[in-house]
Design a protein around this motif. Structure first.
Motif, PDB file in Angstrom:
ATOM      1  N   LEU A 135       0.822  -1.215   0.000  1.00 23.95           N
ATOM      2  CA  LEU A 135       0.000   0.000   0.000  1.00 23.95           C
ATOM      3  C   LEU A 135       0.855   1.263   0.000  1.00 23.95           C
ATOM      4  N   ALA A 136       2.079   1.152   0.538  1.00 23.18           N
ATOM      5  CA  ALA A 136       3.001   2.291   0.547  1.00 23.18           C
ATOM      6  C   ALA A 136       3.733   2.424  -0.782  1.00 23.18           C
ATOM      7  N   GLY A 137       3.531   1.469  -1.686  1.00 24.91           N
ATOM      8  CA  GLY A 137       4.141   1.560  -3.012  1.00 24.91           C
ATOM      9  C   GLY A 137       5.405   0.732  -3.181  1.00 24.91           C
ATOM     10  N   VAL A 138       5.792  -0.033  -2.197  1.00 30.91           N
ATOM     11  CA  VAL A 138       6.982  -0.878  -2.298  1.00 30.91           C
ATOM     12  C   VAL A 138       6.507  -2.278  -2.680  1.00 30.91           C
ATOM     13  N   TRP A 139       6.600  -2.623  -3.958  1.00 33.93           N
ATOM     14  CA  TRP A 139       6.055  -3.886  -4.476  1.00 33.93           C
ATOM     15  C   TRP A 139       7.008  -5.080  -4.319  1.00 33.93           C
ATOM     16  N   VAL A 140       8.252  -4.829  -3.967  1.00 37.40           N
ATOM     17  CA  VAL A 140       9.231  -5.917  -3.849  1.00 37.40           C
ATOM     18  C   VAL A 140       9.014  -6.736  -2.570  1.00 37.40           C
ATOM     19  N   ILE A 141       8.617  -6.093  -1.507  1.00 34.83           N
ATOM     20  CA  ILE A 141       8.463  -6.770  -0.214  1.00 34.83           C
ATOM     21  C   ILE A 141       7.448  -7.922  -0.279  1.00 34.83           C
ATOM     22  N   PRO A 142       6.267  -7.757  -0.891  1.00 36.83           N
ATOM     23  CA  PRO A 142       5.337  -8.898  -0.968  1.00 36.83           C
ATOM     24  C   PRO A 142       5.912 -10.105  -1.727  1.00 36.83           C
ATOM     25  N   ILE A 143       6.750  -9.860  -2.715  1.00 35.87           N
ATOM     26  CA  ILE A 143       7.380 -10.969  -3.451  1.00 35.87           C
ATOM     27  C   ILE A 143       8.298 -11.751  -2.518  1.00 35.87           C
ATOM     28  N   PHE A 144       9.127 -11.045  -1.771  1.00 36.17           N
ATOM     29  CA  PHE A 144      10.021 -11.721  -0.834  1.00 36.17           C
ATOM     30  C   PHE A 144       9.242 -12.392   0.307  1.00 36.17           C
ATOM     31  N   THR A 145       8.108 -11.807   0.684  1.00 38.06           N
ATOM     32  CA  THR A 145       7.272 -12.420   1.719  1.00 38.06           C
ATOM     33  C   THR A 145       6.732 -13.765   1.245  1.00 38.06           C
ATOM     34  N   ILE A 146       6.296 -13.827  -0.010  1.00 30.88           N
ATOM     35  CA  ILE A 146       5.796 -15.090  -0.561  1.00 30.88           C
ATOM     36  C   ILE A 146       6.909 -16.134  -0.611  1.00 30.88           C
ATOM     37  N   VAL A 147       8.114 -15.738  -1.018  1.00 32.48           N
ATOM     38  CA  VAL A 147       9.254 -16.666  -1.041  1.00 32.48           C
ATOM     39  C   VAL A 147       9.580 -17.136   0.381  1.00 32.48           C
TER      40      VAL A 147
END
Length: 142
Positions: free
Chosen positions: A37-49
């Motif tokens: 929501l803050a615009g940082v799209w990389v963190i959700p990818i690493f969270t899934i990994v």
């Protein structure tokens, strides 16, 4: 009938591990959604990994959390049950012919044998518990 039960030493039961896993997944996804929501799209990818790797590790842990070995003596029968990774193997010996091989120095396990059947046992007990266990089982052998 005499029974000796040896179990894997696990800090968490599968139920406790599931509760911890659910809390971990919820917390990780709340943080990931906050970053998304803050615009940082990389963190959700690493969270899934991360959650995928933790899931694989927890599944392996759960598969072996209930592992055990049992020695039963019932009359002239010595029965060894090994429950490893949801697979149970049962070995039957005659107490008159079965032999317990004294473990070599610093050996983690010992063997029960008879004729051409040889079973490794004792992987869930400490080395200092091996000799007392062997001595107590030998009292029932012929």
């Amino acid at each position: 009938m005499k029974i000796w039960q040896m179990r894997r030493n696990c800090a968490l039961t599968p139920k406790q591990l599931l509760q911890f896993y659910i809390a971990l997944v919820c917390l990780s996804f709340v943080v990931a959604i906050g970053f998304l929501l803050a615009g940082v799209w990389v963190i959700p990818i690493f969270t899934i990994v991360e959650i995928g790797a933790v899931t694989i590790g927890f599944l392996i842990y759960c598969r072996h959390a209930l592992d055990s070995e049992t020695i039963e003596i019932d009359g002239k029968r010595l029965i060894v049950k090994k429950f490893i990774g949801y697979k149970e193997k049962i070995y039957e010996f005659n107490t008159q012919w079965a032999k317990i091989e004294t473990p070599l120095e610093d050996a983690k396990t010992f063997f029960i044998s008879q004729s051409n059947l040889r079973v490794e046992i004792g992987q869930f007990i400490r080395q200092e518990q091996q000799l007392p266990l062997i001595a107590s089982v030998r009292r029932y052998l012929g």
